[in-house]
Design an enzyme around this catalytic site. Structure first.
Site, short mmCIF file in Angstrom:
data_model
loop_
_atom_site.label_atom_id
_atom_site.label_comp_id
_atom_site.label_asym_id
_atom_site.label_seq_id
_atom_site.Cartn_x
_atom_site.Cartn_y
_atom_site.Cartn_z
N LYS A 147 0.82 -1.20 0.00
CA LYS A 147 0.00 0.00 0.00
C LYS A 147 0.87 1.27 0.00
CE LYS A 147 -3.93 -2.16 2.42
NZ LYS A 147 -4.81 -2.04 3.61
N TYR B 99 -12.33 -3.11 -3.21
CA TYR B 99 -12.91 -3.06 -1.86
C TYR B 99 -14.44 -3.05 -1.88
CZ TYR B 99 -8.33 -2.36 0.34
OH TYR B 99 -7.05 -2.52 0.83
N PHE C 30 -15.68 3.26 7.18
CA PHE C 30 -14.30 3.56 6.79
C PHE C 30 -14.08 3.51 5.28
CE2 PHE C 30 -14.53 -0.98 7.88
CZ PHE C 30 -14.02 -1.57 6.73
N ARG D 84 -1.61 -14.27 4.44
CA ARG D 84 -2.44 -13.68 5.50
C ARG D 84 -1.75 -13.81 6.86
NH1 ARG D 84 -6.60 -10.22 4.25
NH2 ARG D 84 -7.15 -10.57 6.42
N THR E 294 -5.61 -7.27 10.78
CA THR E 294 -5.89 -6.00 10.11
C THR E 294 -5.46 -4.79 10.94
OG1 THR E 294 -7.82 -7.06 9.10
CG2 THR E 294 -7.76 -4.65 9.07
N ARG F 270 2.47 -6.52 9.87
CA ARG F 270 1.72 -5.43 10.51
C ARG F 270 2.09 -5.30 11.99
NH1 ARG F 270 -4.02 -7.02 7.65
NH2 ARG F 270 -3.94 -5.58 5.87
N ASN G 174 -1.86 0.14 7.24
CA ASN G 174 -1.40 -1.19 7.65
C ASN G 174 -0.58 -1.91 6.59
OD1 ASN G 174 -3.47 -1.89 5.96
ND2 ASN G 174 -4.74 -2.86 7.52
N HIS H 130 -1.98 -5.44 1.56
CA HIS H 130 -3.26 -6.12 1.29
C HIS H 130 -2.94 -7.53 0.82
CE1 HIS H 130 -7.26 -6.98 -0.40
NE2 HIS H 130 -6.59 -7.54 -1.40
N GLU I 86 -9.15 -10.89 -7.75
CA GLU I 86 -8.33 -9.70 -7.51
C GLU I 86 -7.13 -9.67 -8.45
OE1 GLU I 86 -9.44 -8.89 -2.81
OE2 GLU I 86 -7.38 -9.42 -3.34
P1 DAT Z 1 -7.60 -6.84 5.60
O1 DAT Z 1 -6.83 -5.74 4.92
O2 DAT Z 1 -6.85 -7.40 6.77
O3 DAT Z 1 -8.10 -7.89 4.65
P2 DAT Z 1 -10.36 -5.89 5.71
O4 DAT Z 1 -10.58 -6.59 4.42
O5 DAT Z 1 -11.30 -6.18 6.83
O6 DAT Z 1 -8.88 -6.14 6.27
O7 DAT Z 1 -10.39 -4.31 5.50
C1 DAT Z 1 -9.74 -3.75 4.36
C2 DAT Z 1 -9.00 -2.52 4.80
O8 DAT Z 1 -9.93 -1.55 5.28
C3 DAT Z 1 -8.02 -2.73 5.97
O9 DAT Z 1 -6.76 -3.20 5.55
C4 DAT Z 1 -7.96 -1.37 6.56
C5 DAT Z 1 -9.36 -0.81 6.36
N1 DAT Z 1 -10.20 -1.02 7.56
C6 DAT Z 1 -10.80 -2.18 7.93
N2 DAT Z 1 -11.48 -2.03 9.06
C7 DAT Z 1 -11.31 -0.73 9.43
C8 DAT Z 1 -11.75 0.07 10.52
N3 DAT Z 1 -12.53 -0.44 11.49
N4 DAT Z 1 -11.37 1.37 10.55
C9 DAT Z 1 -10.59 1.89 9.58
N5 DAT Z 1 -10.14 1.20 8.52
C10 DAT Z 1 -10.48 -0.10 8.44
MG MG Z 2 -9.59 -7.98 3.25
#
Ligand code: DAT
Ligand code: MG
Length: 141
Positions: free
Chosen positions: A9, A49, A57, A85, A91, A102, A112, A115, A126
């Site tokens: 990222k 996304y 968010f 993962r 996350t 992370r 973080n 991805h 993806e």
């Molecule tokens: P990951 O990246 O671990 O697959 P995710 O798919 O749940 O996590 O979410 C995608 C991204 O969105 C994550 O890397 C950061 C952001 N995100 C997720 N939950 C969040 C939250 N509660 N507040 C702010 N950003 C968030």
């Molecule tokens: Mg995800």
């Protein structure tokens, strides 16, 4: 053998952590089979996304990922999806275990670093968003 999509990222590139992150993934036995640097546009970010659409968010997430260039990659290996993962960590960096990317390096949930696709089916979808079939290589033809 499995393949999975990884994004380094904007914060990873801005902080000079791309090499370290790639090295950690290679250290787990994962091999690069596709890689490119690019700046994501809003359309691509929203497709990536899509499942988070409507969440609080979402807008911030789209703004962050399109704000500056990223590196997209496909990594290959046994159990690649889970291996990536696990190497990424949770996350929220505050909850991510030490020893994970992370847990060791990320600042907060909005920054973080990485991805990784979270299932084999999603990984394929993806990967197709970022790479044509010709851009994904076989290392041992
Ligand atoms: P990951 O990246 O671990 O697959 P995710 O798919 O749940 O996590 O979410 C995608 C991204 O969105 C994550 O890397 C950061 C952001 N995100 C997720 N939950 C969040 C939250 N509660 N507040 C702010 N950003 C968030
Ligand atoms: Mg995800």
């Amino acid at each position: 053998m499995q393949r999975t999509l990884v994004l380094l990222k904007p914060d990873a590139l801005q902080r000079g952590l791309a090499g370290e992150i790639i090295s950690r993934l290679e250290g787990r036995g994962l091999k690069i089979v596709a890689m490119k640097m690019m700046q994501m546009d809003e359309e691509l970010a929203k497709r990536l996304y899509e499942i988070h659409k409507g969440k609080s968010f979402f807008q911030g997430l789209i703004e962050q990922i399109t704000s500056s260039p990223i590196i997209a990659a496909v990594f290959e290996g046994e159990n690649a999806v889970e291996l990536v993962r696990g190497t990424m960590g949770e996350t929220d960096p505050a909850l991510a275990m030490p020893g994970t990317i992370r847990g060791d390096l990320a600042l907060d949930i909005g920054r973080n670093l990485i991805h990784g696709a979270d299932s084999e089916e999603i990984a394929e979808k993806e990967s197709e968003l970022f790479f044509s079939a010709k851009e994904i290589f076989r290392l041992h033809p």
